[in-house]
Write a protein that holds these residues in place. Sequence first.
Motif, PDB file in Angstrom:
ATOM      1  N   ASN A  52      44.483 -11.272  49.683  1.00  0.00           N
ATOM      2  CA  ASN A  52      43.294 -12.110  49.827  1.00  0.00           C
ATOM      3  C   ASN A  52      42.579 -12.289  48.495  1.00  0.00           C
ATOM      4  O   ASN A  52      42.093 -13.387  48.190  1.00  0.00           O
ATOM      5  CB  ASN A  52      42.336 -11.489  50.844  1.00  0.00           C
ATOM      6  CG  ASN A  52      41.092 -12.326  51.040  1.00  0.00           C
ATOM      7  OD1 ASN A  52      41.158 -13.487  51.437  1.00  0.00           O
ATOM      8  ND2 ASN A  52      39.935 -11.745  50.748  1.00  0.00           N
ATOM      9  N   LEU A  53      42.500 -11.228  47.698  1.00  0.00           N
ATOM     10  CA  LEU A  53      41.840 -11.324  46.395  1.00  0.00           C
ATOM     11  C   LEU A  53      42.532 -12.362  45.515  1.00  0.00           C
ATOM     12  O   LEU A  53      41.867 -13.186  44.869  1.00  0.00           O
ATOM     13  CB  LEU A  53      41.851  -9.960  45.706  1.00  0.00           C
ATOM     14  CG  LEU A  53      41.174  -9.888  44.332  1.00  0.00           C
ATOM     15  CD1 LEU A  53      39.683 -10.139  44.451  1.00  0.00           C
ATOM     16  CD2 LEU A  53      41.432  -8.525  43.682  1.00  0.00           C
ATOM     17  N   ILE A  54      43.857 -12.342  45.499  1.00  0.00           N
ATOM     18  CA  ILE A  54      44.614 -13.321  44.719  1.00  0.00           C
ATOM     19  C   ILE A  54      44.372 -14.726  45.263  1.00  0.00           C
ATOM     20  O   ILE A  54      44.159 -15.684  44.499  1.00  0.00           O
ATOM     21  CB  ILE A  54      46.111 -12.976  44.736  1.00  0.00           C
ATOM     22  CG1 ILE A  54      46.360 -11.653  44.000  1.00  0.00           C
ATOM     23  CG2 ILE A  54      46.937 -14.099  44.104  1.00  0.00           C
ATOM     24  CD1 ILE A  54      47.778 -11.134  44.140  1.00  0.00           C
ATOM     25  N   PRO A  96      39.248 -18.101  56.888  1.00  0.00           N
ATOM     26  CA  PRO A  96      39.596 -17.106  57.922  1.00  0.00           C
ATOM     27  C   PRO A  96      40.101 -15.788  57.359  1.00  0.00           C
ATOM     28  O   PRO A  96      39.809 -14.719  57.909  1.00  0.00           O
ATOM     29  CB  PRO A  96      40.683 -17.819  58.751  1.00  0.00           C
ATOM     30  CG  PRO A  96      41.213 -18.896  57.873  1.00  0.00           C
ATOM     31  CD  PRO A  96      40.073 -19.317  57.006  1.00  0.00           C
ATOM     32  N   LEU A  97      40.833 -15.839  56.251  1.00  0.00           N
ATOM     33  CA  LEU A  97      41.388 -14.604  55.703  1.00  0.00           C
ATOM     34  C   LEU A  97      40.316 -13.719  55.086  1.00  0.00           C
ATOM     35  O   LEU A  97      40.312 -12.496  55.270  1.00  0.00           O
ATOM     36  CB  LEU A  97      42.466 -14.923  54.667  1.00  0.00           C
ATOM     37  CG  LEU A  97      43.322 -13.741  54.204  1.00  0.00           C
ATOM     38  CD1 LEU A  97      44.034 -13.119  55.394  1.00  0.00           C
ATOM     39  CD2 LEU A  97      44.324 -14.178  53.150  1.00  0.00           C
ATOM     40  N   SER A  98      39.390 -14.312  54.338  1.00  0.00           N
ATOM     41  CA  SER A  98      38.327 -13.504  53.726  1.00  0.00           C
ATOM     42  C   SER A  98      37.436 -12.882  54.795  1.00  0.00           C
ATOM     43  O   SER A  98      37.044 -11.706  54.693  1.00  0.00           O
ATOM     44  CB  SER A  98      37.491 -14.350  52.761  1.00  0.00           C
ATOM     45  OG  SER A  98      36.832 -15.393  53.455  1.00  0.00           O
ATOM     46  N   MET A  99      37.126 -13.649  55.845  1.00  0.00           N
ATOM     47  CA  MET A  99      36.312 -13.102  56.929  1.00  0.00           C
ATOM     48  C   MET A  99      37.080 -12.009  57.687  1.00  0.00           C
ATOM     49  O   MET A  99      36.506 -10.988  58.070  1.00  0.00           O
ATOM     50  CB  MET A  99      35.898 -14.222  57.885  1.00  0.00           C
ATOM     51  CG  MET A  99      35.032 -15.298  57.249  1.00  0.00           C
ATOM     52  SD  MET A  99      33.498 -14.652  56.519  1.00  0.00           S
ATOM     53  CE  MET A  99      32.622 -14.150  58.001  1.00  0.00           C
ATOM     54  N   THR A 104      37.332  -6.696  59.503  1.00  0.00           N
ATOM     55  CA  THR A 104      38.173  -5.600  59.992  1.00  0.00           C
ATOM     56  C   THR A 104      37.964  -4.329  59.157  1.00  0.00           C
ATOM     57  O   THR A 104      37.915  -3.222  59.700  1.00  0.00           O
ATOM     58  CB  THR A 104      39.658  -5.989  59.973  1.00  0.00           C
ATOM     59  OG1 THR A 104      40.034  -6.465  58.668  1.00  0.00           O
ATOM     60  CG2 THR A 104      39.955  -7.062  61.006  1.00  0.00           C
ATOM     61  N   PHE A 105      37.830  -4.509  57.836  1.00  0.00           N
ATOM     62  CA  PHE A 105      37.622  -3.344  56.976  1.00  0.00           C
ATOM     63  C   PHE A 105      36.348  -2.609  57.360  1.00  0.00           C
ATOM     64  O   PHE A 105      36.365  -1.389  57.591  1.00  0.00           O
ATOM     65  CB  PHE A 105      37.564  -3.758  55.507  1.00  0.00           C
ATOM     66  CG  PHE A 105      37.251  -2.602  54.581  1.00  0.00           C
ATOM     67  CD1 PHE A 105      38.272  -1.787  54.112  1.00  0.00           C
ATOM     68  CD2 PHE A 105      35.947  -2.324  54.192  1.00  0.00           C
ATOM     69  CE1 PHE A 105      37.998  -0.706  53.270  1.00  0.00           C
ATOM     70  CE2 PHE A 105      35.655  -1.249  53.354  1.00  0.00           C
ATOM     71  CZ  PHE A 105      36.684  -0.447  52.898  1.00  0.00           C
ATOM     72  N   ILE A 137      33.639 -11.166  49.283  1.00  0.00           N
ATOM     73  CA  ILE A 137      34.568 -12.199  49.740  1.00  0.00           C
ATOM     74  C   ILE A 137      33.983 -12.987  50.907  1.00  0.00           C
ATOM     75  O   ILE A 137      34.169 -14.217  50.993  1.00  0.00           O
ATOM     76  CB  ILE A 137      35.924 -11.592  50.140  1.00  0.00           C
ATOM     77  CG1 ILE A 137      35.734 -10.464  51.157  1.00  0.00           C
ATOM     78  CG2 ILE A 137      36.681 -11.110  48.916  1.00  0.00           C
ATOM     79  CD1 ILE A 137      37.017  -9.952  51.762  1.00  0.00           C
ATOM     80  N   MET A 138      33.250 -12.322  51.800  1.00  0.00           N
ATOM     81  CA  MET A 138      32.628 -13.010  52.937  1.00  0.00           C
ATOM     82  C   MET A 138      31.413 -13.817  52.485  1.00  0.00           C
ATOM     83  O   MET A 138      31.222 -14.963  52.914  1.00  0.00           O
ATOM     84  CB  MET A 138      32.226 -11.997  54.008  1.00  0.00           C
ATOM     85  CG  MET A 138      33.393 -11.266  54.658  1.00  0.00           C
ATOM     86  SD  MET A 138      32.881 -10.209  56.049  1.00  0.00           S
ATOM     87  CE  MET A 138      32.016  -8.900  55.165  1.00  0.00           C
ATOM     88  N   ILE A 139      30.611 -13.219  51.623  1.00  0.00           N
ATOM     89  CA  ILE A 139      29.389 -13.892  51.161  1.00  0.00           C
ATOM     90  C   ILE A 139      29.727 -15.159  50.391  1.00  0.00           C
ATOM     91  O   ILE A 139      29.173 -16.235  50.658  1.00  0.00           O
ATOM     92  CB  ILE A 139      28.560 -12.937  50.286  1.00  0.00           C
ATOM     93  CG1 ILE A 139      28.088 -11.729  51.111  1.00  0.00           C
ATOM     94  CG2 ILE A 139      27.366 -13.674  49.670  1.00  0.00           C
ATOM     95  CD1 ILE A 139      27.432 -10.648  50.290  1.00  0.00           C
TER      96      ILE A 139
END
Length: 232
Positions: A52-54, A96-99, A104-105, A137-139
């Motif tokens: 996700n970071l990439i 969707p992936l960042s959220m 989940t984390f 990532i969400m913000i």
Amino acid sequence: MAAVLRAFHFVVATLYLFVFWYDLNFVDVPMMQFKKDMKFFKGRLKFLTIWNLILQAVFFTICVINDVIGTNEDAPKKTPFIRRIKDLILTCLAFPLSMFVGLTFWCIYFVDRELIFPRALDKFFPVWLNHAMHTNIMIFILIELYTSYRKYPSRKFGMSVLSVFMLIYLIWIHIIHAYSGAWVYPILDVLNLPLRIVFFVGLFGLTLSLYLLGEKLNGVLWSKRLHIAKKR
């Protein structure tokens, strides 16, 4: 507003590239490295957080390019190719992936952090780096959703792209388990096969729900503004 948006994209893209560089060069966590592990990127590519970071770094870099040679207009008469790529990545994957990664984390963390981020990692992993990978990532993606309109593809296409991405990662962690004998995430060690199946199905459903959430938020935030823009 345009200048602020360009600055936002540049700062976020730079931050994500820095976080990835810092993690590879200054973070060494023995317990995160398996006896049989991948050699490239210090074995980091077994974690969805790094995928996700990439992805976020690539997405915001594309945003920067779009700021220069594309357009951020709400309803352009002709949409540049770079803008179409930007919209496609955000709708199908980046939002969707960042959220998913963030939610989940932190949900597992607050239930029992030993299942996702053991306390032993604290002395190796700076708090700011953890938040950069799992909170910011969400913000940042929510800010992007609010400040820039994007045209969603058909729901079937968008959810198919996201499903294929998650399926590839699911296969990947099973390949790693078969090769190393260890699960990427501690929580998988405490689940038997039936519970793992339920767990994966539940996470898959959550991912698709987050896609629908992004689509809904985009409609709520931009339907009125887009209508006004088209009238102009």
